[in-house]
Design an enzyme around this catalytic site. Sequence first.
Site, PDB file in Angstrom:
ATOM      1  N   GLU A 111       5.702  65.585 215.103  1.00  0.00           N
ATOM      2  CA  GLU A 111       7.009  65.757 214.768  1.00  0.00           C
ATOM      3  C   GLU A 111       7.904  64.470 214.989  1.00  0.00           C
ATOM      4  O   GLU A 111       8.756  64.415 214.368  1.00  0.00           O
ATOM      5  CB  GLU A 111       7.502  66.888 215.920  1.00  0.00           C
ATOM      6  CG  GLU A 111       6.659  68.177 215.557  1.00  0.00           C
ATOM      7  CD  GLU A 111       7.140  69.228 216.623  1.00  0.00           C
ATOM      8  OE1 GLU A 111       7.168  70.500 216.263  1.00  0.00           O
ATOM      9  OE2 GLU A 111       7.068  68.927 217.974  1.00  0.00           O
ATOM     10  N   GLU A 131      -0.139  73.458 217.775  1.00  0.00           N
ATOM     11  CA  GLU A 131       0.269  74.444 218.866  1.00  0.00           C
ATOM     12  C   GLU A 131      -0.241  75.829 218.653  1.00  0.00           C
ATOM     13  O   GLU A 131      -0.212  76.660 219.910  1.00  0.00           O
ATOM     14  CB  GLU A 131       1.817  74.292 218.824  1.00  0.00           C
ATOM     15  CG  GLU A 131       2.412  73.122 219.248  1.00  0.00           C
ATOM     16  CD  GLU A 131       2.199  71.891 218.229  1.00  0.00           C
ATOM     17  OE1 GLU A 131       3.035  70.949 218.522  1.00  0.00           O
ATOM     18  OE2 GLU A 131       1.684  71.996 217.343  1.00  0.00           O
TER      19      GLU A 131
END
Length: 260
Positions: A111, A131
């Site tokens: 990210e 995740e």
Amino acid sequence: MTQNVLTERRGAVLEVTLNRPKANAIDMATSRELGEIFTDFRDDPELRVAILTAQGEKFFCPGWDLKAAAGGEGADGDYGKGGFGGLQELRGLNKPVIAAVNGIACGGGLELAISADIILAADHASFALPEIKSGTVADAATLRLPKRIPYHIAMELLFTGRWFDVEEAHCWGLVNRIVPAADLMSEARKMADELAAGPPLVFAAIKEIAREAEDMKFQDALNRINASQFETVEKLYRSEDQKEGARAFAEKRDPVWKGR
């Protein structure tokens, strides 16, 4: 600055290097430090381009420091200016940022990389958004990734959390260029120097237009430009650099950009 983040100024270029062995994971203190660094970069008129990279050859960044999380740091804690990693939510950052990905970039590390404008990656780099496997959401990636690469590919990567190599990342346009590991920083510096020699007011206008118009219809965005509603565009049109560009073209010489 601490030893967790190393910085070096090379003329108009700022190099920012994560330095948290073994994996360059980011805890709250490091995130806040990065936020201060990138805020100062944004506000320093002498700096025009930043390079974000990390120490070592194995890891760029795995994202959130899970050891810090186990010690009590929560996902909803204070990550400082710019949010996690200092870049993702930093307002008004109208200068080019290059990510030089030197190894594994997963979770929040990926990210962070896609918060940059340009990504160069070492030929052994690998990526994932794992995740999903720990029952949580890669929130920033869920917002950004479907806008960076084909929707169905982004959804697959988010739903499965699978690893993908640098060749696949390049195939989908997530990475600009694959570089031999030994040449990564020299190539990043070469690109940064090229950008630093360019017109900073034009770069600022490009970044503001691209950012603000991302979710707008084409005509609505163009109407805003024509109505003088983009600050950076208006500054550019009234600048010495705008006149210098025209003069240099007419005189068949390289322009001298002053950023004003």
